[in-house]
Design a protein around this motif. Sequence first.
Motif, mmCIF file in Angstrom:
data_model
loop_
_atom_site.group_PDB
_atom_site.id
_atom_site.type_symbol
_atom_site.label_atom_id
_atom_site.label_comp_id
_atom_site.label_asym_id
_atom_site.label_seq_id
_atom_site.Cartn_x
_atom_site.Cartn_y
_atom_site.Cartn_z
ATOM 1 N N GLN A 1 0.809 -1.165 -0.029
ATOM 2 C CA GLN A 1 0.012 0.063 0.066
ATOM 3 C C GLN A 1 0.992 1.140 0.050
ATOM 4 N N ASP A 2 0.447 2.477 -0.598
ATOM 5 C CA ASP A 2 1.183 3.661 -0.632
ATOM 6 C C ASP A 2 0.444 4.910 -0.500
ATOM 7 N N TYR A 3 -0.654 4.631 0.356
ATOM 8 C CA TYR A 3 -1.278 5.662 0.118
ATOM 9 C C TYR A 3 -1.308 6.727 1.351
ATOM 10 N N ILE A 4 -0.395 6.371 2.359
ATOM 11 C CA ILE A 4 -0.032 7.256 3.411
ATOM 12 C C ILE A 4 0.954 8.354 2.933
ATOM 13 N N GLN A 5 0.844 9.547 3.327
ATOM 14 C CA GLN A 5 1.573 10.652 2.633
ATOM 15 C C GLN A 5 2.805 10.763 3.725
ATOM 16 N N PRO A 6 3.836 10.740 3.073
ATOM 17 C CA PRO A 6 5.193 11.142 3.851
ATOM 18 C C PRO A 6 5.009 12.296 4.571
ATOM 19 N N ASN A 7 5.495 12.285 5.998
ATOM 20 C CA ASN A 7 5.513 13.333 6.449
ATOM 21 C C ASN A 7 6.274 13.183 8.006
ATOM 22 N N ASN A 8 7.184 14.100 8.477
ATOM 23 C CA ASN A 8 7.884 13.704 9.682
ATOM 24 C C ASN A 8 7.440 13.455 10.830
ATOM 25 N N TRP A 9 6.110 14.271 11.053
ATOM 26 C CA TRP A 9 5.467 14.000 12.507
ATOM 27 C C TRP A 9 3.859 13.361 12.569
ATOM 28 N N SER A 10 3.546 13.387 11.315
ATOM 29 C CA SER A 10 1.955 12.698 11.066
ATOM 30 C C SER A 10 1.928 11.668 10.244
ATOM 31 N N ILE A 11 0.940 10.946 10.107
ATOM 32 C CA ILE A 11 0.497 9.725 9.638
ATOM 33 C C ILE A 11 -0.650 10.435 9.046
ATOM 34 N N ILE A 12 -0.832 10.804 7.578
ATOM 35 C CA ILE A 12 -1.942 11.431 6.764
ATOM 36 C C ILE A 12 -2.512 10.313 5.775
ATOM 37 N N GLU A 13 -3.681 10.401 5.758
ATOM 38 C CA GLU A 13 -4.426 9.806 4.562
ATOM 39 C C GLU A 13 -5.231 10.777 3.899
ATOM 40 N N GLU A 14 -5.209 11.047 2.538
ATOM 41 C CA GLU A 14 -5.990 12.126 1.811
ATOM 42 C C GLU A 14 -6.761 11.377 0.761
ATOM 43 N N GLY A 15 -8.120 11.761 0.690
ATOM 44 C CA GLY A 15 -9.011 10.965 -0.164
ATOM 45 C C GLY A 15 -9.678 9.698 0.659
ATOM 46 N N PHE A 16 -10.807 9.768 0.056
ATOM 47 C CA PHE A 16 -11.613 8.515 0.901
ATOM 48 C C PHE A 16 -11.759 7.395 0.076
ATOM 49 N N ASN A 17 -11.181 6.150 0.348
ATOM 50 C CA ASN A 17 -11.399 5.041 -0.237
ATOM 51 C C ASN A 17 -11.805 3.627 0.510
ATOM 52 N N THR A 18 -13.078 3.286 0.132
ATOM 53 C CA THR A 18 -13.637 2.277 1.133
ATOM 54 C C THR A 18 -12.458 1.158 1.365
ATOM 55 N N GLU A 19 -11.719 0.997 0.385
ATOM 56 C CA GLU A 19 -10.891 -0.353 0.092
ATOM 57 C C GLU A 19 -9.892 -0.198 1.511
ATOM 58 N N ASN A 20 -9.682 1.256 1.793
ATOM 59 C CA ASN A 20 -8.496 1.447 2.784
ATOM 60 C C ASN A 20 -9.045 1.352 4.240
ATOM 61 N N VAL A 21 -10.188 1.214 4.246
ATOM 62 C CA VAL A 21 -10.928 1.861 5.797
ATOM 63 C C VAL A 21 -10.447 0.698 6.889
ATOM 64 N N LYS A 22 -10.247 -0.589 6.491
ATOM 65 C CA LYS A 22 -9.732 -1.268 7.716
ATOM 66 C C LYS A 22 -8.383 -1.282 8.038
ATOM 67 N N SER A 23 -7.722 -0.914 6.837
ATOM 68 C CA SER A 23 -6.193 -0.857 7.283
ATOM 69 C C SER A 23 -5.834 0.447 7.927
ATOM 70 N N SER A 24 -6.707 1.506 7.555
ATOM 71 C CA SER A 24 -6.595 2.877 8.345
ATOM 72 C C SER A 24 -7.010 2.787 9.745
ATOM 73 N N GLU A 25 -7.887 1.881 9.767
ATOM 74 C CA GLU A 25 -8.398 1.774 11.331
ATOM 75 C C GLU A 25 -7.292 1.134 12.181
ATOM 76 N N SER A 26 -6.444 0.397 11.488
ATOM 77 C CA SER A 26 -5.088 -0.191 12.339
ATOM 78 C C SER A 26 -4.306 1.028 12.301
ATOM 79 N N LEU A 27 -3.890 1.696 11.261
ATOM 80 C CA LEU A 27 -2.679 2.608 11.251
ATOM 81 C C LEU A 27 -2.857 3.702 12.066
#
Length: 768
Positions: A3-29
């Motif tokens: 997966q590569d939808y997590i935006q690179p950032n020094n201090w935050s984990i960031i997801e931009e754009g809503f994709n139902t496929e990523n919901v469960k993975s994001s619930e963990s991350l």
Amino acid sequence: MNQDYIQPNNWSIIEEGFNTENVKSSESLFSIGNGAMGQRANFEEQYSGPTFQGSYIAGVYYPDKTRVGWWKNGYPEYFAKVLNAPSWIGINVFVNGEALDLFTCKKVENFRRELNMKEGWLSRSFLATLQNNIEIEVKAKRFLSLDIDEVGAIQYQITPKNSNAEITFQPYLDSGITNEDSNWDDKFWDTKNVSHEKNQAFIEAKTMKTNFHTCTFMESSVFINGEAVSNQPTTNSQVNYVSFSYKQAVSKGETYAIHKFGGYTVDRNHDKAKLVSAAKAILEKTSKLGFNGLLEMQKHAWANIWNMSDITINGDVKAQQGIRFNIFQLNQTYLGKDSTLNIGPKGFTGEKYGGSTYWDTEAYCIPFYMATKDQNVARSLLEYRYNHLQKAIENAEKLGFKNGAALYPMVTMNGEECHNEWEITFEEIHRNGAIAFAIFNYYRYTGDYSYIPEKGLEVLIGIARFWHQRATFSTDKNKYVILGVTGPNEYENNVNNNFYTNYIAKWCINYTLENIDRIESDYASDYTRIMNKAKLSKTELQQWKKVADNMYFPYSEKHNVYLQQDGFLDKELITVADLDKSQRPINQKWSWDRILRSPYIKQADTLQGFYFFEDQFTTEELERHFDFYEPFTVHESSLSPCVHSIQAAKLDRMEQAYTFYLRTSRLDLDDYNHEVEEGLHITSMAGTWMSIVEGFGGMRVKNNSLSFEPKIPKQWEGYSFKVNFRNQILKVNVCQKDTKFELEGDADLDIFVKDKKVRISPNNLVTI
């Protein structure tokens, strides 16, 4: 593809754009925790798409009866389930009577989710067009307080964008909760009482079988454009559910907000008859502070944690984000405040693996906590095992061992074994060695010997007795052998003479004998007490020594390496490089039978021994073994890349060390193993810290002093870390051209850099 939808950032984990496929993975991350409780990043509002709901309370579990086709003597009675707890985060949202549900909205735009690791909060914002064509802007923020660790806070704001609307917030508590991984679909929770008054509600529930009593609580208040609205809610109370409804006419462009405080009081910390009054006392504190006051405290608490545990990396954002994510999740899982708790392999992010304690704690986590907290936190983790010694003796008795031999469980909540796969439960006995090694490692690092005469020696004696009884004398080899084991490489079961297991068994016996001698000469009263308690005789000690002195290690003269186990060379030795990529990961593509016959190694096994006992082997020996075993290693355990990264760095193979580092630090962020939706790999995150500090920094403790061999990947401009060594805090800053050392405190510290002695004075920068 990872997966590569997590935006690179020094201090935050960031997801931009809503994709139902990523919901469960994001619930963990995007999971959050505070050491006492945690939760997956489920939406507050309802969501009808695929989701994995999870809220967890530290130390609260359910013994789910073992489910096997046939029973074997010594089988664990139950598999301890990390319990999905009653939920307090829910806030149903209705706009003109229609439920807000991102799965059914006509349109979701500008979706952004952020886990701010610097300040310890989770936020989400989006524009949604509902089926009724009303467009709303939503902004939500939540966190679990580190200071008042029984409470969390949510701020949820809605602004209608294209018309006036009637908006209803419906905050609720729900104890009608199930576990995804229940063996028998048993009910885990028994709801005892649902109550509410004004804007507060409480659900008292207890766990079946284990009888943990909990109170899940909430309090909410609503605001228009930041001004409190004295809106008396209507209440809906059912058998295991209670909700409030706050209905409000909101003009276009106005912002309607709800602040919700919620959490758990538990009879692990309070009298079970007073859980509601304890919850009320907490809510009184949080009401005075308000959402923003509690958030300011949160920022301050995280600043203190980062001050000691941060690792900075310059010039490589993905590497920086990876290490901070790992450090953040470790601190969300365990802070060392409660000595009855431990570090579960999924922390508060999922249910998989059951139980709270694996050998991961001793092998991987203790070094991180020793260096980034103070030694009391690491000592608590050692005492956890001492407190379970009697249970470890009972576990061994169930398998036929006697005379106080102790076998620590593979997986446990309370000291009893609760792992259900026989090839691991009965055979993966090297875990005993990691527990002894942690005692050695603690003393080596902290210099605090007092733990061993007070408690540690009793643990070592139980472990040494186990190894003595588990070894068999082979008349054919004229040596002691250890048969029918599974080493750290779980892709081989029921093998004979696993090098790592035999080596750590020999080491454990010798280390125990060494400490008995020291305690006899220096701690006479402890010696007498322990010998009487353990009923240990000189004859028994001689029998142990005979086993240690005559332990067998399989060796190949042809390859000039110790063999992972007796039959390793009988395998078809095709390296991973020659394995068709479509066959990976083999644990998801192959039958178990095929895996067991293959040469493929799940994680460091023989090399785990070289990692623990590095100073008992030469660098040339390490190189030979690394070159032989790494090409067969598929790294399908989260615990594998970190050990290989440390060893590659020691061997000056910086490109390989860097690749392994990225793999361990971004294992979950990039979902290498295609399973992140089940939860994060918390314990291996400590290995990521080690791969920088011990790998690139080359930190070791030698001859009672800190020693460094700093190296730096070419991809980085510089990196820095701090360690607390015997109550002196040393900051190490490595650049391409030099290394700087800085000491906090008031006494000098002698360290070794590339084997040369260097004296560091407080607040005096030393550049090498």
